[in-house]
Design an enzyme around this catalytic site. Sequence first.
Site, PDB file in Angstrom:
ATOM      1  N   GLY A   1      10.693  -3.248   4.147  1.00 29.41           N
ATOM      2  CA  GLY A   1      10.019  -4.408   4.743  1.00 29.41           C
ATOM      3  C   GLY A   1       9.109  -5.054   3.716  1.00 29.41           C
TER       4      GLY A   1
ATOM      5  CB  SER B   1      14.222  -1.049  -0.745  1.00 31.26           C
ATOM      6  OG  SER B   1      13.688  -0.707   0.513  1.00 31.26           O
TER       7      SER B   1
ATOM      8  CB  SER C   1       4.056  -6.590   0.012  1.00 31.52           C
ATOM      9  OG  SER C   1       2.749  -6.175  -0.290  1.00 31.52           O
ATOM     10  N   GLY C   2       2.838  -5.291   2.944  1.00 25.71           N
ATOM     11  CA  GLY C   2       1.903  -5.540   4.038  1.00 25.71           C
ATOM     12  C   GLY C   2       2.510  -5.370   5.425  1.00 25.71           C
ATOM     13  CB  ALA C   3       5.940  -4.862   6.646  1.00 25.11           C
ATOM     14  N   GLY C   4       3.239  -2.608   6.738  1.00 29.80           N
ATOM     15  CA  GLY C   4       2.769  -1.355   7.335  1.00 29.80           C
ATOM     16  C   GLY C   4       3.591  -0.127   6.968  1.00 29.80           C
ATOM     17  CE  LYS C   5       7.288  -1.319   2.151  1.00 29.84           C
ATOM     18  NZ  LYS C   5       6.528  -2.589   2.257  1.00 29.84           N
ATOM     19  CB  SER C   6       1.668   2.616   2.666  1.00 29.75           C
ATOM     20  OG  SER C   6       2.427   2.096   1.595  1.00 29.75           O
TER      21      SER C   6
HETATM   22  S1  ADX Z   1      10.514  -2.492  -4.661  1.00 27.90           S
HETATM   23  O1  ADX Z   1      10.956  -3.884  -4.491  1.00 27.90           O
HETATM   24  O2  ADX Z   1      10.834  -1.964  -5.999  1.00 27.90           O
HETATM   25  O3  ADX Z   1      11.024  -1.623  -3.588  1.00 27.90           O
HETATM   26  P1  ADX Z   1       7.934  -1.306  -4.341  1.00 27.90           P
HETATM   27  O4  ADX Z   1       7.872  -0.953  -2.903  1.00 27.90           O
HETATM   28  O5  ADX Z   1       8.239  -0.229  -5.320  1.00 27.90           O
HETATM   29  O6  ADX Z   1       8.926  -2.555  -4.521  1.00 27.90           O
HETATM   30  O7  ADX Z   1       6.537  -1.917  -4.819  1.00 27.90           O
HETATM   31  C1  ADX Z   1       5.886  -2.844  -4.005  1.00 27.90           C
HETATM   32  C2  ADX Z   1       4.374  -2.843  -4.278  1.00 27.90           C
HETATM   33  O8  ADX Z   1       4.101  -3.309  -5.572  1.00 27.90           O
HETATM   34  C3  ADX Z   1       3.675  -3.774  -3.310  1.00 27.90           C
HETATM   35  O9  ADX Z   1       3.131  -3.050  -2.243  1.00 27.90           O
HETATM   36  C4  ADX Z   1       2.591  -4.421  -4.145  1.00 27.90           C
HETATM   37  O10 ADX Z   1       1.378  -3.717  -3.995  1.00 27.90           O
HETATM   38  C5  ADX Z   1       3.038  -4.268  -5.562  1.00 27.90           C
HETATM   39  N1  ADX Z   1       3.573  -5.478  -6.211  1.00 27.90           N
HETATM   40  C6  ADX Z   1       3.168  -5.951  -7.412  1.00 27.90           C
HETATM   41  N2  ADX Z   1       3.899  -7.012  -7.782  1.00 27.90           N
HETATM   42  C7  ADX Z   1       4.812  -7.236  -6.803  1.00 27.90           C
HETATM   43  C8  ADX Z   1       5.854  -8.194  -6.619  1.00 27.90           C
HETATM   44  N3  ADX Z   1       6.123  -9.134  -7.528  1.00 27.90           N
HETATM   45  N4  ADX Z   1       6.606  -8.139  -5.495  1.00 27.90           N
HETATM   46  C9  ADX Z   1       6.348  -7.191  -4.574  1.00 27.90           C
HETATM   47  N5  ADX Z   1       5.367  -6.262  -4.676  1.00 27.90           N
HETATM   48  C10 ADX Z   1       4.595  -6.268  -5.793  1.00 27.90           C
END
Ligand code: ADX
Length: 200
Positions: free
Chosen positions: A35, A109, A37-42
Amino acid sequence: LQNKERNIFSYPSSVTRASREARNKHRSVVLWLTGFSGAGKSTLANGLEDSLFKLGYFSSILDGDNIRCGLSSDLGFMEIDRRENIRRVGEVAKLFTQAGAIVIVALISPMRADREMVRRQFPDGDFLEVYCSANLEACESRDVKGLYKKARSGLIKNFTGVDSAYEQPLAPDLEIDSSKLTIEDSVLEVLNFLERRKVF
Ligand code: ADX
């Protein structure tokens, strides 16, 4: 090259996954939280682990931000970096399932194909996709880490939902919307789901 051509031979463990599962009194599965960023996964991963621990179950969290502090500290956020990040976490998840854990993965992801690449490496029913479906508006209005603001002002490039794609799951095993449910209710939903899937 195939492993054999590289003179690599995998060595099977004599403690089987089945014997570990019998001792743990639960199956070993991967709960893959995807989901924005900020969707509450962690938050969900942590709440869930709390409950599983109290129940006496063996779990482990693989969280994107934490993984990117270590194992994936060499990776950025281009599509190819994210794919490699997801591949590595998939491999670690596989190791943890062999160790008998309930593995909780919390990664944006964003691409369907990357999530499917990991799913294909697990037997049916062992990879459970949980769509943390809080929408972009909800995530951006909370903006807990202030990253959406930075992304909108151009300080962060390739930010998911702003200038980088997110492909939502078409048939997730479970959907949790943190903008509609409390964390307690979200955790209960996942626990009930795990029972239905006969994890314990
Ligand atoms: S993923 O796309 O490779 O699965 P992942 O979950 O590891 O991403 O990392 C996401 C976290 O990295 C976010 O929670 C955020 O804090 C940080 N972050 C820094 N830059 C980005 C970006 N460009 N897009 C998304 N998340 C970012």
